[in-house]
Design a protein around this motif. Structure first.
Motif, PDB file in Angstrom:
ATOM      1  N   UNK A 245     -27.600  33.929 -43.953  1.00 44.74           N
ATOM      2  CA  UNK A 245     -26.187  33.122 -43.728  1.00 44.74           C
ATOM      3  C   UNK A 245     -26.696  32.642 -42.393  1.00 44.74           C
ATOM      4  N   UNK A 246     -26.775  31.262 -42.027  1.00 48.66           N
ATOM      5  CA  UNK A 246     -26.932  30.732 -40.512  1.00 48.66           C
ATOM      6  C   UNK A 246     -25.622  30.717 -39.731  1.00 48.66           C
ATOM      7  N   UNK A 247     -25.561  31.119 -38.590  1.00 54.03           N
ATOM      8  CA  UNK A 247     -24.451  31.439 -37.838  1.00 54.03           C
ATOM      9  C   UNK A 247     -24.514  31.092 -36.666  1.00 54.03           C
ATOM     10  N   UNK A 248     -23.347  30.431 -35.833  1.00 55.39           N
ATOM     11  CA  UNK A 248     -23.442  30.176 -34.459  1.00 55.39           C
ATOM     12  C   UNK A 248     -23.483  31.723 -33.653  1.00 55.39           C
ATOM     13  N   UNK A 249     -23.957  31.516 -32.249  1.00 47.85           N
ATOM     14  CA  UNK A 249     -24.098  32.538 -31.189  1.00 47.85           C
ATOM     15  C   UNK A 249     -23.048  31.967 -30.143  1.00 47.85           C
ATOM     16  N   UNK A 250     -22.140  31.189 -30.713  1.00 53.83           N
ATOM     17  CA  UNK A 250     -21.107  30.541 -29.534  1.00 53.83           C
ATOM     18  C   UNK A 250     -21.976  29.845 -28.633  1.00 53.83           C
ATOM     19  N   UNK A 251     -22.817  28.923 -29.028  1.00 55.14           N
ATOM     20  CA  UNK A 251     -23.520  27.980 -28.059  1.00 55.14           C
ATOM     21  C   UNK A 251     -22.976  26.693 -28.095  1.00 55.14           C
ATOM     22  N   UNK A 252     -23.358  25.895 -27.049  1.00 46.62           N
ATOM     23  CA  UNK A 252     -22.850  24.461 -27.086  1.00 46.62           C
ATOM     24  C   UNK A 252     -23.623  23.668 -28.102  1.00 46.62           C
ATOM     25  N   UNK A 253     -23.257  22.493 -28.206  1.00 50.42           N
ATOM     26  CA  UNK A 253     -23.624  21.498 -29.371  1.00 50.42           C
ATOM     27  C   UNK A 253     -25.348  21.366 -29.030  1.00 50.42           C
TER      28      UNK A 253
ATOM     29  N   UNK B 123     -27.911  15.386 -36.459  1.00 47.43           N
ATOM     30  CA  UNK B 123     -28.791  14.194 -35.787  1.00 47.43           C
ATOM     31  C   UNK B 123     -27.726  13.245 -34.845  1.00 47.43           C
ATOM     32  N   UNK B 124     -26.487  13.317 -35.184  1.00 46.87           N
ATOM     33  CA  UNK B 124     -25.728  12.734 -34.111  1.00 46.87           C
ATOM     34  C   UNK B 124     -25.588  13.284 -33.036  1.00 46.87           C
ATOM     35  N   UNK B 125     -25.619  14.632 -32.662  1.00 43.41           N
ATOM     36  CA  UNK B 125     -25.412  15.068 -31.567  1.00 43.41           C
ATOM     37  C   UNK B 125     -26.443  14.641 -30.543  1.00 43.41           C
ATOM     38  N   UNK B 126     -25.894  14.155 -29.310  1.00 41.96           N
ATOM     39  CA  UNK B 126     -26.912  13.781 -28.202  1.00 41.96           C
ATOM     40  C   UNK B 126     -27.132  14.786 -27.254  1.00 41.96           C
ATOM     41  N   UNK B 127     -27.958  15.487 -27.098  1.00 43.95           N
ATOM     42  CA  UNK B 127     -28.313  16.571 -26.090  1.00 43.95           C
ATOM     43  C   UNK B 127     -28.545  16.049 -24.841  1.00 43.95           C
ATOM     44  N   UNK B 128     -29.123  14.714 -24.605  1.00 43.85           N
ATOM     45  CA  UNK B 128     -29.160  14.147 -23.279  1.00 43.85           C
ATOM     46  C   UNK B 128     -27.724  13.945 -22.378  1.00 43.85           C
ATOM     47  N   UNK B 129     -26.891  13.492 -23.371  1.00 45.28           N
ATOM     48  CA  UNK B 129     -25.618  13.227 -22.760  1.00 45.28           C
ATOM     49  C   UNK B 129     -25.022  14.516 -22.290  1.00 45.28           C
ATOM     50  N   UNK B 130     -25.096  15.615 -22.878  1.00 41.75           N
ATOM     51  CA  UNK B 130     -24.723  16.740 -22.391  1.00 41.75           C
ATOM     52  C   UNK B 130     -25.663  17.344 -20.975  1.00 41.75           C
ATOM     53  N   UNK B 131     -26.663  17.248 -21.178  1.00 45.33           N
ATOM     54  CA  UNK B 131     -27.761  17.470 -20.010  1.00 45.33           C
ATOM     55  C   UNK B 131     -27.031  16.704 -18.697  1.00 45.33           C
ATOM     56  N   UNK B 132     -26.693  15.474 -18.991  1.00 49.91           N
ATOM     57  CA  UNK B 132     -26.214  14.796 -17.842  1.00 49.91           C
ATOM     58  C   UNK B 132     -24.810  14.916 -17.369  1.00 49.91           C
ATOM     59  N   UNK B 133     -24.063  15.703 -18.316  1.00 50.20           N
ATOM     60  CA  UNK B 133     -22.708  16.000 -17.983  1.00 50.20           C
ATOM     61  C   UNK B 133     -22.927  17.212 -17.126  1.00 50.20           C
ATOM     62  N   UNK B 134     -23.989  17.811 -17.023  1.00 48.11           N
ATOM     63  CA  UNK B 134     -24.128  19.102 -16.118  1.00 48.11           C
ATOM     64  C   UNK B 134     -24.456  18.456 -14.700  1.00 48.11           C
ATOM     65  N   UNK B 135     -24.739  17.472 -14.494  1.00 46.93           N
ATOM     66  CA  UNK B 135     -25.472  16.599 -13.308  1.00 46.93           C
ATOM     67  C   UNK B 135     -24.202  17.153 -12.159  1.00 46.93           C
TER      68      UNK B 135
END
Ligand code: MG
Length: 347
Positions: free
Chosen positions: A279-287, A335-347
């Protein structure tokens, strides 16, 4: 191949404090990592440790990253110690993304999987189950081991009566029971539609090796003596533990939290090798981490294809870092999750 390496630290308050054996958990802390190759292609990964599960700490992950320097290669990344499973997961996911020229979905056995709705402990589970059912969920997980056993067992039948026809309920004790309490529960579960009972008993490393061995024997005994399947979660939070339970021939389910385990491709190969019931499960990580964890889940060709354990959203006050809650997920959603946008949000 040389990559330019950068990372950013985050601290994201949870919408609601997460109940743990160590008290309330108020905010998720972790790192986003970014690798870029000579052609300017970038890949992202997330380090989301849970140290009381036996992972590295955030400081240990940062120290290992600092050891890699600004420019690094595949050999140095592969050389990161096995004990840094969260960092290995992050970097391998980023490397894989850089190499994925089209960025498309993996060749997948599972196009769409149900997500298990996480029901709160105690009586609140009843109303939550009604809502989840109305929202279209077909898989459910209830936190147990919080109230007195007799009270929870009465609630169990109320809860089962509210679930859609054919739905199976997962129970998660988070290691709260003694062997005797677990036996009583498993007697109760035997004739009921319980998909599995997760981590009935658990001994932390601080309890000592002898206590851990005794608990492992209890778990194997319970798995042998009762018809309801058992799942290991806390017991398999690291690569070495997962490998050792697979090698021992654990007859039940394994809760796989990819974000804690190391390179997704290695985890997949290990699970395939043993025909694991996972069973694959979350470790309460971000997107960002969830994207890589779900890609692994969708690549797994295991026979059971159980509902995903990612029914934890909404998780963070800052909704940009979350995935919207949904009763089903497809690889296209991922595939719709955009990790680059979250990276930029931490700037
Ligand atoms: Mg669990």
């Amino acid at each position: 191949m040389t990559y330019r390496l950068a990372w950013r630290r985050y601290r994201l308050p949870f919408l609601r404090a997460v109940r743990t054996a160590h008290g309330p958990w108020l905010a998720r802390e972790g790192l986003l990592v970014r690798l870029e190759d000579d052609a300017g292609r970038a890949g992202f990964g997330e380090v989301a440790p849970i140290p009381w599960f036996g992972t590295e700490t955030l400081a240990e992950a940062e120290a290992a990253l600092a050891g890699l320097g600004d420019a690094t290669g595949a050999t140095a990344i592969d050389g990161i110690d096995e004990s840094c499973g969260c960092l290995r997961f992050a970097l391998a996911a980023a490397v894989e993304e850089v190499g994925r020229a089209d960025g498309g979905p993996p060749a997948s056995a599972n196009a769409r999987l149900p997500v298990a709705a996480l029901l709160p402990a105690g009586k609140a589970a009843l109303a939550a189950a009604d809502k989840a059912r109305a929202d279209g969920y077909v898989a459910f997980k209830w936190k147990v081991g919080v109230l007195a056993g007799a009270d929870e067992q009465v609630l169990l039948d109320d809860l089962l009566a509210r679930l859609p026809k054919g739905a199976a309920l997962r129970l998660d004790a988070n290691g709260a029971w003694t062997a005797r309490q677990a036996s009583r529960w498993l007697d109760r579960c035997a004739e009921r539609p319980i998909e599995f009972v997760e981590q009935p008993c658990f001994a932390e490393a601080s309890a000592g090796a002898a206590a851990q061995r005794r608990t492992d024997d209890v778990l194997l005994g319970l798995a042998r003596d009762y018809p309801t399947k058992l799942a290991l979660d806390e017991s398999v939070a690291g690569w070495r533990a997962l490998q050792s339970w697979l090698a021992r021939g654990w007859p039940g389910v394994l809760v796989v939290k990819p974000a804690l385990l190391g390179a997704p491709a290695s985890v997949l190969a290990l699970l395939d090798q043993y025909h694991a019931d996972a069973v694959f499960s979350s470790a309460l990580e971000t997107a960002v981490g969830r994207r890589a964890a779900l890609r692994l889940a969708f690549s797994f060709k295991g026979a059971a294809a159980r509902a995903l354990g990612f029914g934890v959203a909404p998780l963070f006050e800052d909704t940009r870092f979350d995935c919207p809650p949904a009763p089903y997920l497809s690889i296209e959603d991922v595939s719709q999750i955009d990790p680059g946008a979250l990276w930029n949000a931490l700037n």
